[in-house]
Design a protein around this motif. Structure first.
Motif, PDB file in Angstrom:
ATOM      1  N   ALA A  39       0.847  -1.188   0.000  1.00  0.00           N
ATOM      2  CA  ALA A  39       0.000   0.000   0.000  1.00  0.00           C
ATOM      3  C   ALA A  39       0.886   1.244   0.000  1.00  0.00           C
ATOM      4  CB  ALA A  39      -0.904  -0.007   1.225  1.00  0.00           C
ATOM      5  N   LYS A  42       3.625   2.218   2.741  1.00  0.00           N
ATOM      6  CA  LYS A  42       3.794   1.080   3.649  1.00  0.00           C
ATOM      7  C   LYS A  42       4.775   0.072   3.065  1.00  0.00           C
ATOM      8  CE  LYS A  42      -0.705   1.325   5.918  1.00  0.00           C
ATOM      9  NZ  LYS A  42      -1.897   0.542   6.354  1.00  0.00           N
ATOM     10  N   SER A  62      -4.839 -10.957   8.246  1.00  0.00           N
ATOM     11  CA  SER A  62      -5.714  -9.881   7.774  1.00  0.00           C
ATOM     12  C   SER A  62      -6.622 -10.299   6.617  1.00  0.00           C
ATOM     13  CB  SER A  62      -4.879  -8.672   7.350  1.00  0.00           C
ATOM     14  OG  SER A  62      -3.966  -9.028   6.324  1.00  0.00           O
ATOM     15  N   LYS A  86     -12.104  -4.894   1.610  1.00  0.00           N
ATOM     16  CA  LYS A  86     -12.154  -3.736   2.502  1.00  0.00           C
ATOM     17  C   LYS A  86     -11.280  -2.614   1.920  1.00  0.00           C
ATOM     18  CE  LYS A  86     -12.418  -6.830   6.519  1.00  0.00           C
ATOM     19  NZ  LYS A  86     -11.806  -7.194   7.813  1.00  0.00           N
ATOM     20  N   VAL A  87     -11.558  -1.421   2.350  1.00  0.00           N
ATOM     21  CA  VAL A  87     -10.768  -0.280   1.883  1.00  0.00           C
ATOM     22  C   VAL A  87      -9.283  -0.514   2.170  1.00  0.00           C
ATOM     23  CG1 VAL A  87     -10.304   2.175   2.217  1.00  0.00           C
ATOM     24  CG2 VAL A  87     -12.667   1.350   2.097  1.00  0.00           C
ATOM     25  N   GLU A  88      -8.987  -1.139   3.295  1.00  0.00           N
ATOM     26  CA  GLU A  88      -7.593  -1.372   3.663  1.00  0.00           C
ATOM     27  C   GLU A  88      -6.908  -2.452   2.840  1.00  0.00           C
ATOM     28  OE1 GLU A  88     -10.272  -1.325   5.654  1.00  0.00           O
ATOM     29  OE2 GLU A  88     -10.115  -2.841   7.251  1.00  0.00           O
ATOM     30  N   ASP A  89      -7.647  -3.106   1.946  1.00  0.00           N
ATOM     31  CA  ASP A  89      -7.018  -4.046   1.015  1.00  0.00           C
ATOM     32  C   ASP A  89      -6.432  -3.325  -0.200  1.00  0.00           C
ATOM     33  OD1 ASP A  89      -9.722  -6.301   1.656  1.00  0.00           O
ATOM     34  OD2 ASP A  89      -7.682  -6.422   2.459  1.00  0.00           O
ATOM     35  N   THR A  90      -6.675  -2.031  -0.319  1.00  0.00           N
ATOM     36  CA  THR A  90      -6.139  -1.257  -1.432  1.00  0.00           C
ATOM     37  C   THR A  90      -4.616  -1.312  -1.428  1.00  0.00           C
ATOM     38  OG1 THR A  90      -8.022   0.250  -1.493  1.00  0.00           O
ATOM     39  CG2 THR A  90      -5.945   1.058  -2.412  1.00  0.00           C
ATOM     40  N   SER A 120     -14.947   3.097  -0.575  1.00  0.00           N
ATOM     41  CA  SER A 120     -15.934   2.955   0.504  1.00  0.00           C
ATOM     42  C   SER A 120     -17.327   3.321   0.032  1.00  0.00           C
ATOM     43  CB  SER A 120     -15.525   3.845   1.676  1.00  0.00           C
ATOM     44  OG  SER A 120     -15.430   5.188   1.247  1.00  0.00           O
TER      45      SER A 120
END
Length: 120
Positions: A39, A42, A62, A86-90, A120
């Motif tokens: 990401a 990160k 996760s 989920k958005v955090e899988d972007t 989202s």
């Protein structure tokens, strides 16, 4: 050796995507395969791995229960089915090949990455 990842795109949260990674130039069945992601801002992180004959798989906590890794040795292709996104899988998703299987092994060959964006 080439690993060509595809299947990324833009999807709404809760949706699904299937990534593919086609390999060439190597004896595919001799390699364990993995998926990783990075990401923005990160470190690259492990997502999932599958053993040479697909008997064994393991996942990052996760994604456990939402993602499924599989392979087709006849097509020299590894897949990552991603559900309940989920958005955090972007992230940019990469496939990789290793002669060894298990946590912490060295992946010798890497694909170019495919972008997955979850809105989202």
């Amino acid at each position: 050796v080439q690993l060509q990842a595809s299947g990324g795109g833009l999807v709404q949260a809760g949706g699904s995507l299937r990534l593919s990674c086609a390999a060439s130039g190597l004896t595919f069945s001799r390699y364990a395969l993995g998926w990783f992601r990075q990401a923005p801002g990160k470190e690259r992180e492990f997502v999932a791995a599958i053993s040479w004959t697909a008997v064994n798989t393991y996942y990052a906590d996760s994604v456990k229960g939402r993602f499924t890794i599989s392979r087709d040795n006849a097509k020299n292709t590894v897949y990552l089915q991603m559900n309940s996104l989920k958005v955090e899988d972007t992230a940019v998703y990469y496939c990789a090949a290793s002669l060894d299987y298990g946590p912490g092994v060295r992946y010798r060959f890497w694909g170019q990455g495919t972008q997955v964006t979850v809105s989202s």
